[in-house]
Motif scaffolding. Structure first.
Motif, PDB file in Angstrom:
ATOM      1  N   LEU D 146       0.787  -1.136  -0.025  1.00 56.02           N
ATOM      2  CA  LEU D 146       0.295   0.102  -0.059  1.00 56.02           C
ATOM      3  C   LEU D 146       0.907   1.302   0.079  1.00 56.02           C
ATOM      4  O   LEU D 146       1.664   1.567   0.997  1.00 56.02           O
ATOM      5  N   THR D 147       1.077   1.722  -1.103  1.00 59.27           N
ATOM      6  CA  THR D 147       1.978   2.920  -1.246  1.00 59.27           C
ATOM      7  C   THR D 147       1.027   4.357  -1.125  1.00 59.27           C
ATOM      8  O   THR D 147       0.210   4.640  -1.660  1.00 59.27           O
ATOM      9  N   VAL D 148       1.573   5.125   0.088  1.00 59.30           N
ATOM     10  CA  VAL D 148       1.075   6.381   0.231  1.00 59.30           C
ATOM     11  C   VAL D 148       2.166   7.761   0.134  1.00 59.30           C
ATOM     12  O   VAL D 148       3.322   7.231   0.273  1.00 59.30           O
ATOM     13  N   LEU D 149       1.578   8.712   0.046  1.00 58.82           N
ATOM     14  CA  LEU D 149       2.500   9.846  -0.172  1.00 58.82           C
ATOM     15  C   LEU D 149       1.734  11.215   0.201  1.00 58.82           C
ATOM     16  O   LEU D 149       0.647  11.353   0.161  1.00 58.82           O
ATOM     17  N   ASN D 150       2.492  11.951   1.238  1.00 54.03           N
ATOM     18  CA  ASN D 150       2.219  13.195   1.541  1.00 54.03           C
ATOM     19  C   ASN D 150       3.091  14.294   0.779  1.00 54.03           C
ATOM     20  O   ASN D 150       4.413  14.126   0.974  1.00 54.03           O
ATOM     21  N   THR D 151       2.489  15.293   0.372  1.00 54.59           N
ATOM     22  CA  THR D 151       3.328  16.213  -0.461  1.00 54.59           C
ATOM     23  C   THR D 151       3.661  17.312   0.414  1.00 54.59           C
ATOM     24  O   THR D 151       4.745  17.827  -0.077  1.00 54.59           O
ATOM     25  N   THR D 152       3.685  17.313   1.547  1.00 54.34           N
ATOM     26  CA  THR D 152       4.179  18.221   2.450  1.00 54.34           C
ATOM     27  C   THR D 152       3.720  17.678   3.841  1.00 54.34           C
ATOM     28  O   THR D 152       3.438  16.513   4.031  1.00 54.34           O
ATOM     29  N   ASN D 153       3.952  18.590   4.642  1.00 56.33           N
ATOM     30  CA  ASN D 153       3.807  18.396   6.151  1.00 56.33           C
ATOM     31  C   ASN D 153       4.690  17.231   6.886  1.00 56.33           C
ATOM     32  O   ASN D 153       4.233  16.515   7.549  1.00 56.33           O
ATOM     33  N   SER D 154       5.890  17.444   6.340  1.00 62.84           N
ATOM     34  CA  SER D 154       7.087  16.261   6.886  1.00 62.84           C
ATOM     35  C   SER D 154       8.413  17.256   6.803  1.00 62.84           C
ATOM     36  O   SER D 154       8.617  17.958   6.013  1.00 62.84           O
ATOM     37  N   GLU D 155       8.850  16.901   7.921  1.00 63.46           N
ATOM     38  CA  GLU D 155      10.269  17.813   8.244  1.00 63.46           C
ATOM     39  C   GLU D 155      11.268  16.572   8.623  1.00 63.46           C
ATOM     40  O   GLU D 155      10.673  15.562   9.167  1.00 63.46           O
ATOM     41  N   PHE D 156      12.595  17.279   8.622  1.00 63.48           N
ATOM     42  CA  PHE D 156      13.272  16.290   9.111  1.00 63.48           C
ATOM     43  C   PHE D 156      14.821  17.006   9.531  1.00 63.48           C
ATOM     44  O   PHE D 156      15.286  17.262   8.822  1.00 63.48           O
ATOM     45  N   TRP D 157      14.717  17.107  10.946  1.00 67.61           N
ATOM     46  CA  TRP D 157      15.714  17.876  11.362  1.00 67.61           C
ATOM     47  C   TRP D 157      16.447  17.470  12.878  1.00 67.61           C
ATOM     48  O   TRP D 157      15.550  16.735  13.370  1.00 67.61           O
ATOM     49  N   GLY D 158      17.249  18.229  13.459  1.00 66.32           N
ATOM     50  CA  GLY D 158      17.733  18.011  14.705  1.00 66.32           C
ATOM     51  C   GLY D 158      18.578  16.551  14.885  1.00 66.32           C
ATOM     52  O   GLY D 158      18.582  16.254  15.993  1.00 66.32           O
ATOM     53  N   PHE D 159      18.786  15.928  13.903  1.00 70.18           N
ATOM     54  CA  PHE D 159      19.534  14.864  13.986  1.00 70.18           C
ATOM     55  C   PHE D 159      21.058  14.833  14.382  1.00 70.18           C
ATOM     56  O   PHE D 159      21.358  16.053  14.186  1.00 70.18           O
ATOM     57  N   PRO D 160      21.787  13.929  14.905  1.00 70.23           N
ATOM     58  CA  PRO D 160      22.988  13.832  14.946  1.00 70.23           C
ATOM     59  C   PRO D 160      23.834  14.109  13.950  1.00 70.23           C
ATOM     60  O   PRO D 160      23.519  13.546  13.020  1.00 70.23           O
ATOM     61  N   ARG D 161      25.096  14.865  13.937  1.00 71.47           N
ATOM     62  CA  ARG D 161      25.682  14.930  12.623  1.00 71.47           C
ATOM     63  C   ARG D 161      27.212  14.577  13.253  1.00 71.47           C
ATOM     64  O   ARG D 161      27.687  14.811  14.106  1.00 71.47           O
ATOM     65  N   ASP D 162      27.626  13.532  12.353  1.00 74.64           N
ATOM     66  CA  ASP D 162      28.944  12.960  12.704  1.00 74.64           C
ATOM     67  C   ASP D 162      29.911  13.311  11.451  1.00 74.64           C
ATOM     68  O   ASP D 162      29.576  14.037  10.489  1.00 74.64           O
TER      69      ASP D 162
END
Lengths: 293, 293, 293, 293
Positions: D146-162
């Protein structure tokens, strides 16, 4: 001594997803999900014979162009997009005399909310546009991976029997197939002014109606009925080509277990399968020319 | 008003495994593993237009015939098998004027002992034999799913740059492709007397040698070299058609991690891919006729 | 009220190709072709419950790390590569307590010349390495997609018959399967000092020999023989798990055509298939712990 | 010395199509399209160690049983069908102590007319029923593909950086995934009296609603929201397991072509992909026992 024959090259399966924000019903987003392949031909002997690439627009550039045109054109019909790209390559690259653009379009249905979609994987819309500097433009669109089934209203009998024939005749069988259909546009409709969305909807509806409503004595008959109905309902088209695998559903023999099987329990076979291919043409269809090349 | 155009029908992907007991080296078994497809054409309008199946030899019968001929002929070369089947259908079915037989052959290598084998999945041998009552017989054989790679000796530069070109020129790249090759037999060699096993071995060896030994400035150049070498080495052939996806291996940028990448670490991409298609012909090759239809 | 259970995340199917230049026989290149998947677990509740990603090393970073380690380590055995990566993630990311690295290795055979290869698609080498900060390290390697066939020396009879049993007993059948095998290393051999290349070669050879040499009354018996032989031949291992689809080859009934079929002509079926799964353990095998998690 | 560990065997991928004539709306037909796999375990050492098959109900018989039960039971919910089969094998075969039945159900939508259908390929309904003579019965159902998609309302930040992190943070991205979900029934609902059709509809609707309505800071958060919503809406369930590949849609850099890309044009990548796996449990969920074995 050998010689170079027909050749072409391009970038295959460029996955382009184009979102148009807020332009759908009630301000929702629209989405086009495409798998794009380009193929260029012309004066390319140098590349083959001496490694002279001065006529070889890189396939990486073709990919970039696919993306840039998706931005410029917006979420248009795939035929319009393919037409623009085909013309671009032929018009801007002197050695390139023909461009062939193929687009597969994957469907999505709306979920609740303006931004959410689910993949509608029941079929794939297709188009192949060929732009030739001398021979003009052709458009062949279609549908594939559309699996349909009639639980009855199909017979198969009256066929010749030779020494290798063991199959019994049947007056009632299940009929299932996975439709691949290609419809050729008349030359005068092979331009941006055609309502390609309407053609796709009408042709698909005609095909499904013909399949469902044909009392069939062979899959060939169903094939012809589909092609005939599409041409009757969609004047912009002049030819339909169909490839129909006969997805056999065999009745299971339940007698050893003391059970009847009154067309209730079937085994859906994978291989082998019958494969029926045919073309249906309008009487006034012009020669196919480069359309299916 | 519409009309029926070219059509054909048959049984696709009949999986035939033929064991020949004790006829191999040191009394071992021999095995042929085939995927067989038949396609018949001729006077089949009745089936399409009125559901009259009196000309339609069932695809189930075609399947049975495939098996019976495997028994009768033994573990022969696939071309010999396809020829016999094609002739059978055209000779025994009056309304059928053309038969097209395609065979994919899957390889097996011997394990220890006379009865044991392991699938050799590095490539698939193919043949398509067309027998037409009026137009004669054609044989096109080949190989597919053969993936090859050169770690160096490939460049790509000197190509035109337009506004969409961002790719850098390269003087050293990895070159990989999955070969699909089809070779057309000269009409006089399209019969049982030809040593089809030798042709397959020679053509495959020529193809591999040309790929490995060509210092390549484009995949087109490698394509032409393969076709040229096959035609030079195998006189029975008059044309080679090749489809070569450029299976891109991109150098990974390791600089952000303080590492060099001197052509050592690659990302093998799936899609998109370049697709190079071309034909190489002997100067005296006759017209292709029905060979690739 | 609901609660978060076991979870993990990572980057799947990173396609890494590592060329080692001039280090092979006669100064030829060596190549490793890997499909790498990482999966990390530990203190990741924040990401699930509040979208706090401070513990979530991005999967993009995991991909970069896969490439950087391929550069640093060279064309090593896949187990060594996976071990290094697994330790890296657990040692450098405080919240990550367990890393699971899986590698599929695709084989290539040499063509003429030092730089040319052809894909050897007869099987895929696999390994899964799990590094847990508390529970230690496990290594499970194996092979998959290895299709083998015996033309005889297989029987199947003496089975129970109920009201649904129609199959006849057979004293001579073809036996074919596509092997998926996983072998677990003893804890003391789950480190870089193990000769993983030798283990792979020995285990594969043992498996093939056992399949070819077992006169089989059931595929279960062949399964056990393979596991037993591997454990006998490779002391570094303590358990073997096998999944063996019974790739049915059914004798075709040629009687209707007046032909015998003395185990010569078979139909290779796709679906359904028997599926035999089993585990064979050394008597002193330690508990599996996290090995197959 | 070696020993036999856990083992099981059965018939996989039996393709059962069950038509119920005239029982649908307005006298139309109903159809169930299933891919059925059985797996039996118990006292099977003899088959492995000595080739004694007296405890081995043939997989061919299992296939026959699948078909006979489809006839007897009619077009029931797949859970009901799997329950009946699982019980049958355990109750009638003394050496068999556990049966595991898995069913994939493919959807069809009605076309015009009472006998015509088109494949609805947007997802596959699944169930796995395990019947153990001592440990009882478990049911785990679900959905996949079941493939689903949101065109927006998604963020990704605040992750650790090495040192291997190059990815930029994003405050607006496309989020797409192909859902595989499995929901475990509470023991008291793991019987024929449960309304499995309603559970499937409610769980699927809950899953889609949670995906569409969650403003997501990580796919993990969306995963948890889906599991939580399913458990909140469907009291018959006590656990949900989800596997969510992050089907990356990367913004294409159009700057080199003088174009902006305001979240309009994306490249849909195949590999690699993020893979997020997690379990969500009701606080009072009993131990999983054999449910996922």
């Amino acid at each position: 001594m050998v010689t170079l024959g027909f050749n072409r090259y391009g970038k295959a399966e460029v996955r382009v997803v184009r979102v148009s924000r807020g332009t759908g019903p009630d301000g929702s987003d629209e989405i086009r999900d495409w798998n794009v392949s380009s193929s260029l031909s012309g004066d390319l002997a140098g590349s083959h014979l001496t490694g002279d690439n001065s006529h070889v627009l890189p396939t990486d550039t073709q990919k970039n162009t696919d993306y840039a045109f998706a931005k410029r054109l917006g979420a248009v019909e795939p035929e319009v997009y393919a037409l623009a790209l085909g013309r671009h390559f032929v018009q801007t690259q002197e050695p390139i005399t023909r461009a062939r653009m193929s687009v597969e379009e994957f469907g999505w249905r709306r979920l609740s909310g303006p931004h959410s979609f689910a993949r509608d994987a029941g079929s794939v819309r297709t188009t192949t546009v060929i732009v030739d500097r001398e021979l003009g433009t052709s458009i062949v669109s279609g549908i594939k991976d559309l699996t349909v089934l009639n639980t009855t209203n199909s017979e198969f009998w009256g066929f010749p029997r030779d020494e290798y024939t063991t199959m019994a005749e049947t007056r009632d069988r299940m009929l299932a197939t996975q439709v691949s259909a290609q419809w050729r546009f008349r030359p005068e409709t092979a331009g941006e002014d055609t309502d390609f969305a309407a053609v796709y909807a009408q042709a698909t509806e005609a095909l499904l109606a013909a399949f469902a409503q044909t009392y069939s004595y062979s899959l060939q008959q169903s094939l012809y009925a589909m092609g005939e109905r599409i041409l009757a309902d969609v004047p912009a088209l002049c030819e339909v080509r169909l490839a129909l695998p006969n997805k056999h559903h065999f009745l299971v023999d339940l007698q050893p277990f003391g059970l009847t099987n009154d067309n209730e329990v079937y085994y859906a076979a994978d291989r082998p399968y019958g494969l029926i291919e045919g073309r249906v043409l309008a009487d006034d269809a012009p020669d196919e020319g480069i359309a299916f090349s």
